[in-house]
Design a protein around this motif. Structure first.
Motif, PDB file in Angstrom:
ATOM      1  N   TYR A   1       2.710  31.413 -25.391  1.00 15.52           N
ATOM      2  CA  TYR A   1       2.849  30.508 -26.539  1.00 15.52           C
ATOM      3  C   TYR A   1       1.616  30.646 -27.425  1.00 15.52           C
ATOM      4  O   TYR A   1       0.497  30.707 -26.926  1.00 15.52           O
ATOM      5  N   THR A   2       1.816  30.613 -28.739  1.00 14.92           N
ATOM      6  CA  THR A   2       0.672  30.649 -29.645  1.00 14.92           C
ATOM      7  C   THR A   2      -0.180  29.398 -29.517  1.00 14.92           C
ATOM      8  O   THR A   2      -1.374  29.432 -29.788  1.00 14.92           O
ATOM      9  N   LYS A   3       0.413  28.313 -29.075  1.00 14.99           N
ATOM     10  CA  LYS A   3      -0.348  27.066 -28.944  1.00 14.99           C
ATOM     11  C   LYS A   3      -1.484  27.220 -27.931  1.00 14.99           C
ATOM     12  O   LYS A   3      -2.456  26.445 -27.960  1.00 14.99           O
ATOM     13  N   ALA A   4      -1.399  28.218 -27.061  1.00 17.54           N
ATOM     14  CA  ALA A   4      -2.455  28.451 -26.078  1.00 17.54           C
ATOM     15  C   ALA A   4      -3.748  28.956 -26.702  1.00 17.54           C
ATOM     16  O   ALA A   4      -4.783  28.990 -26.043  1.00 17.54           O
ATOM     17  N   LEU A   5      -3.713  29.319 -27.985  1.00 13.39           N
ATOM     18  CA  LEU A   5      -4.941  29.715 -28.684  1.00 13.39           C
ATOM     19  C   LEU A   5      -5.687  28.444 -29.063  1.00 13.39           C
ATOM     20  O   LEU A   5      -5.489  27.874 -30.124  1.00 13.39           O
TER      21      LEU A   5
END
Length: 163
Positions: free
Chosen positions: A156-160
């Motif tokens: 998931y991009t939210k993990a950045l």
């Protein structure tokens, strides 16, 4: 930390590869932000490196601090979209979808060249031509953004967390 590989499988990332994967995914988010805000910009390559990441762009302008501020804001927006990495099967007509998951897929050389030509990405076409004939041409899709890439990437991009 889970990652997705270009064959579509999801697995725990070895601890010694985590920073590389985070940086690599951040490079894709940067390129997606550039294409959203400045669609005329052409993409070259965007790897993870020892002290961060970068992406080579061919832009008809020089990037200013205002551009960088706008790109950082767009990257934050993309990360908040919590784009999921998923595997899907071809046909190629199903590549571009309305939603924004990130998906790995493989194309034949002919399909890969056609896709990059359709997207106006001349440097990607050039890169495909430089690869051995038996090279696997894998791509990741992240919403409207598609890039030729060997991965792996975060699920998931939210993990950045920086964004």
């Amino acid at each position: 930390m889970k990652v997705i590989y270009n064959d579509g499988h999801v697995a725990e990332c070895p601890e010694d590869e985590e920073l590389h994967v985070i940086r690599h995914t951040a490079a894709h988010v940067l390129a997606q932000a550039v294409k959203r805000l400045y669609p005329e910009v052409k993409l070259a390559i965007g790897p993870s490196i020892d002290n961060g990441f970068y992406y080579d762009f061919d832009a008809p302008f020089s990037f200013t601090q205002e551009h960088l501020d706008a790109l950082e804001a767009e990257m934050r927006k993309i990360c908040k979209e919590k784009l999921k990495l998923e595997r899907f099967e071809l046909p190629r007509e199903k590549i571009v979808k309305e939603n924004l998951p990130i998906k790995p897929f493989v194309l034949s050389r002919e399909e890969a060249v056609k896709l990059m030509e359709e997207r106006g990405e001349k440097y990607k076409v050039e890169h495909i031509g430089d690869l051995p004939e038996d090279a696997v041409l894998s791509f990741y899709q992240q919403g409207e953004y598609i890039d030729m890439c060997v991965g792996p990437h975060l699920t998931y991009t939210k993990a950045l967390k920086a964004f």
